[in-house]
Design an enzyme around this catalytic site. Structure first.
Site, PDB file in Angstrom:
ATOM      1  N   CYS A 128     -10.522  11.749   4.411  1.00 25.84           N
ATOM      2  CA  CYS A 128      -9.484  11.115   5.232  1.00 25.84           C
ATOM      3  C   CYS A 128      -8.746  12.129   6.095  1.00 25.84           C
ATOM      4  O   CYS A 128      -8.304  11.805   7.204  1.00 25.84           O
ATOM      5  CB  CYS A 128      -8.466  10.403   4.343  1.00 25.84           C
ATOM      6  SG  CYS A 128      -9.168   9.239   3.164  1.00 25.84           S
ATOM      7  N   ASP A 153      -6.343   9.096  -2.831  1.00 28.55           N
ATOM      8  CA  ASP A 153      -6.370   7.961  -3.749  1.00 28.55           C
ATOM      9  C   ASP A 153      -7.768   7.740  -4.312  1.00 28.55           C
ATOM     10  O   ASP A 153      -7.938   7.463  -5.500  1.00 28.55           O
ATOM     11  CB  ASP A 153      -5.910   6.691  -3.027  1.00 28.55           C
ATOM     12  CG  ASP A 153      -4.436   6.716  -2.690  1.00 28.55           C
ATOM     13  OD1 ASP A 153      -3.884   7.820  -2.565  1.00 28.55           O
ATOM     14  OD2 ASP A 153      -3.837   5.640  -2.548  1.00 28.55           O
ATOM     15  N   CYS A 158      -4.897   9.865   4.940  1.00 26.41           N
ATOM     16  CA  CYS A 158      -5.014   9.092   3.706  1.00 26.41           C
ATOM     17  C   CYS A 158      -3.817   8.154   3.542  1.00 26.41           C
ATOM     18  O   CYS A 158      -2.798   8.281   4.213  1.00 26.41           O
ATOM     19  CB  CYS A 158      -5.160  10.029   2.505  1.00 26.41           C
ATOM     20  SG  CYS A 158      -5.868   9.220   1.042  1.00 26.41           S
ATOM     21  N   ASP A 159      -3.940   7.235   2.604  1.00 29.26           N
ATOM     22  CA  ASP A 159      -3.066   6.067   2.517  1.00 29.26           C
ATOM     23  C   ASP A 159      -1.573   6.353   2.649  1.00 29.26           C
ATOM     24  O   ASP A 159      -0.866   5.677   3.393  1.00 29.26           O
ATOM     25  CB  ASP A 159      -3.289   5.354   1.177  1.00 29.26           C
ATOM     26  CG  ASP A 159      -4.663   4.733   1.063  1.00 29.26           C
ATOM     27  OD1 ASP A 159      -5.473   4.887   1.992  1.00 29.26           O
ATOM     28  OD2 ASP A 159      -4.942   4.096   0.033  1.00 29.26           O
ATOM     29  N   LYS A 160      -1.061   7.324   1.892  1.00 30.67           N
ATOM     30  CA  LYS A 160       0.393   7.515   1.851  1.00 30.67           C
ATOM     31  C   LYS A 160       0.908   8.351   3.011  1.00 30.67           C
ATOM     32  O   LYS A 160       2.124   8.468   3.203  1.00 30.67           O
ATOM     33  CB  LYS A 160       0.804   8.165   0.521  1.00 30.67           C
ATOM     34  CG  LYS A 160       0.316   7.429  -0.704  1.00 30.67           C
ATOM     35  CD  LYS A 160       0.621   5.948  -0.658  1.00 30.67           C
ATOM     36  CE  LYS A 160      -0.042   5.194  -1.782  1.00 30.67           C
ATOM     37  NZ  LYS A 160      -1.523   5.194  -1.724  1.00 30.67           N
ATOM     38  N   SER A 178      -5.596  -1.081  -5.011  1.00 37.10           N
ATOM     39  CA  SER A 178      -6.134  -0.436  -3.826  1.00 37.10           C
ATOM     40  C   SER A 178      -6.338  -1.474  -2.737  1.00 37.10           C
ATOM     41  O   SER A 178      -6.549  -2.663  -3.005  1.00 37.10           O
ATOM     42  CB  SER A 178      -7.470   0.227  -4.165  1.00 37.10           C
ATOM     43  OG  SER A 178      -8.207   0.497  -3.001  1.00 37.10           O
TER      44      SER A 178
END
Length: 557
Positions: free
Chosen positions: A47, A79, A120-122, A470
């Site tokens: 990511c 994640d 990435c996600d956060k 997720s």
């Protein structure tokens, strides 16, 4: 007057300028806007592995546009790699660390604006929290989506690998096939390729006007992504000149637009948590009930993984988020006067976007022929979730299930039971003490849900938790149950074999035990000892708010 004048102007700031000269400032540079480039580059995860190139392109463009860029780093947690391990407890925590880091660097150095680069996600909500806290001109640059893996003519994502584990344990595939999926699921740089959390949040940011049009669906490895990063830096310089700030853009109407787009594209449950957190930080009165209100009127029109057929690069080729927004705007489902960081209204931004999705594609459907007539993120309440819970119901064939509770105190215990084939059709799996306080960190349950799907039980078993899911999860799953078990929520009173009803049609999450028995159990309940007393997890558990209020750490409940 620039904010950075505090460190560059006047005789008393001669020592400050001396240090700035050492990092490349010349006489003519003092007085130019100092722009932070918050770089989430890392070799931890695909990511973020391409972010350095984007940050450098943005840095160069900012300088050419008349700014003085200063690059600094921030962290990421993968994640996908930490999933199913103790390390996943640090994932949501990293959102706060990223926000704190960007705020600290920018405010500590009196920067005039910030361009954050994340993957990435956060990274996305972390950057947005920082931008809302600081309220200095800001632009977000998304690192881009990964291209799909290929195997036997089928598109793969990382979720394919998680589901393959369940398929192996149920005898549907062998280890050779499992390894083939593993080796082909992630072909290069970019965030997980379906409409999972990273792509959901990048779409939300684009909708709210803090990143450029089309940028949220571009592939990480394509040249247009680097060009977009450079253009973003130019826009930031203009935003500093025009004094366009995040809180000018992050209005209640902008959040409602973001929720509408998330419903339309079939986005992640995590968007509920993150948008609540960003809104709270921005001083916007957004509640979990707003998601349900908007869900009732906005259909799902994009056929995207995890429950659909296509990946995010397919959405990009079909017109991206602007095409989705134009369809919603024409139907009166978006607020047209919301502004963007470029100074345009949403109506102006979308003026040249076609009013119909492109012919010859099936990724984006017209509103007259949606995948689902209502949004897919349902807010369930009941005696198990008086503050609410979030269910992702797209693709669910059995939206109502009443069954016996199978209670687990951790994700690990739950996964072991699933892989040992101890979960049967009709069960309601309860995973508790995984909330923001209890986990701590509110882990995502992709490993258990993928194992359930892989064993062919995705439409036959419900899973509820005070943890998260997720963006790659699908099936009858209910997360973010609040209040959580660790603070006395009813989910902590459930006993093995209790009857539980999950009813996505009636928006109900109910423990079918009479009130007298619940009162008896509650009288015997005692707060569990914290799992961590020191370190960042111990600190997080002491500070974090309820998931129904975004699980933030800088606001007292």
């Amino acid at each position: 007057m620039l904010r950075s004048d505090a460190v560059t102007k006047g005789i008393q700031r001669s020592p400050n300028r001396a240090m700035l000269r050492a990092v490349g400032f010349g006489d003519s540079d003092f007085g130019k806007p100092i722009l932070g480039i918050a770089n989430g580059y890392s070799t931890i995860t695909p990511c973020n592995i391409g972010l350095n190139d984007l940050a450098k392109r943005a840095e160069e463009a900012a300088r050419q546009a008349g700014g003085m860029p200063q690059m600094f780093g921030t962290i990421t947690v993968s994640d996908g790699i930490s999933m199913g391990t103790e390390g996943m407890k640090y994932s949501l925590v990293s959102r706060e660390v990223i926000a704190d880091a960007i705020e600290t660097a920018c405010n500590g150095q009196s920067m005039d604006g910030v361009l954050a680069v994340g993957g990435c996600d956060k990274n996305m909500p972390g950057a947005m929290l920082a931008m809302a806290r600081m309220n200095i001109p800001s632009v977000f640059v998304y690192g881009g989506t990964i291209k799909p893996g290929k195997l036997g003519g089928c598109d793969l994502t990382v979720v394919s690998a998680f589901e393959a584990v369940g398929q192996l344990t149920s005898g549907k595939i062998d280890e050779v096939q499992l390894t083939a999926v593993e080796k082909n699921a992630c072909p290069g740089a970019g965030s997980c390729g379906g409409m999972f959390t990273a792509n959901t949040m990048s779409a939300a940011i684009e909708t709210m006007g803090l990143s450029l049009p089309y940028s949220s669906t571009m592939a990480a490895e394509d040249e247009e992504k680097a060009d977009s990063a450079a253009r973003s830096a130019e826009v930031l310089v203009e935003a500093v000149k025009a004094n366009i700030r995040p809180l000018d853009l992050l209005t209640k109407e902008a959040f409602e637009n973001a929720i509408s787009v998330i419903m339309a594209v079939g986005g992640s449950t995590n968007a509920v948590l993150h948008l609540l957190a960003i809104a709270r930080t921005a001083g916007v009165d957004l509640s979990i009930d707003d998601f349900e209100r908007i869900r009732q009127r906005v259909p799902v029109i994009c056929d995207l993984k995890p429950s659909g057929r296509y990946v995010t690069v397919d959405l990009h080729n079909a017109g991206g988020i602007p095409q989705v927004m134009k369809l919603l705007l024409d139907a009166g489902l978006l607020h047209s006067d919301c502004r963007t960081v470029e100074g345009k209204s949403l109506k102006e931004l979308l003026a040249d976007v076609p009013s119909e999705p492109p012919a010859g594609q099936e990724v984006i459907r017209p509103l007259s022929n949606p995948l689902y007539a209502k949004g897919h993120l349902a807010i369930l309440k009941g005696n198990l979730a008086s503050e609410g819970s979030v269910a992702k119901i797209s693709g669910v064939k059995t939206p109502v299930l009443t069954g016996p509770a199978r209670v687990f105190e951790s994700e690990e215990d739950c996964l072991a039971a699933i892989l040992d084939k101890k979960i049967q059709a009709g069960d309601v799996v309860v995973v508790r003490n995984e909330g923001p306080v209890g986990g701590p960190g509110m882990r995502e349950m992709l490993a258990p849900t993928s194992a359930i799907v892989g064993q062919g039980l995705g439409d036959k078993v419900a899973l509820i938790t005070d943890g998260r899911f997720s963006g790659g999860t699908y099936g009858l799953v209910v997360g973010h149950v609040a209040p959580e078990a660790a603070v006395g929520g009813t989910i902590g009173l459930v006993q093995e074999g209790d009857s539980i009803t999950v009813d996505a049609d009636q928006l109900l999450l109910q423990l079918n035990v009479d009130q007298a028995e619940l009162d008896r159990r509650r009288a015997g309940w005692s707060k569990p000892e914290p799992r961590y007393r020191s370190g960042i997890l111990g600190k997080y558990a002491r500070l974090v708010s309820s998931s129904s209020r975004g699980a933030t750490t800088d606001h007292a409940d």
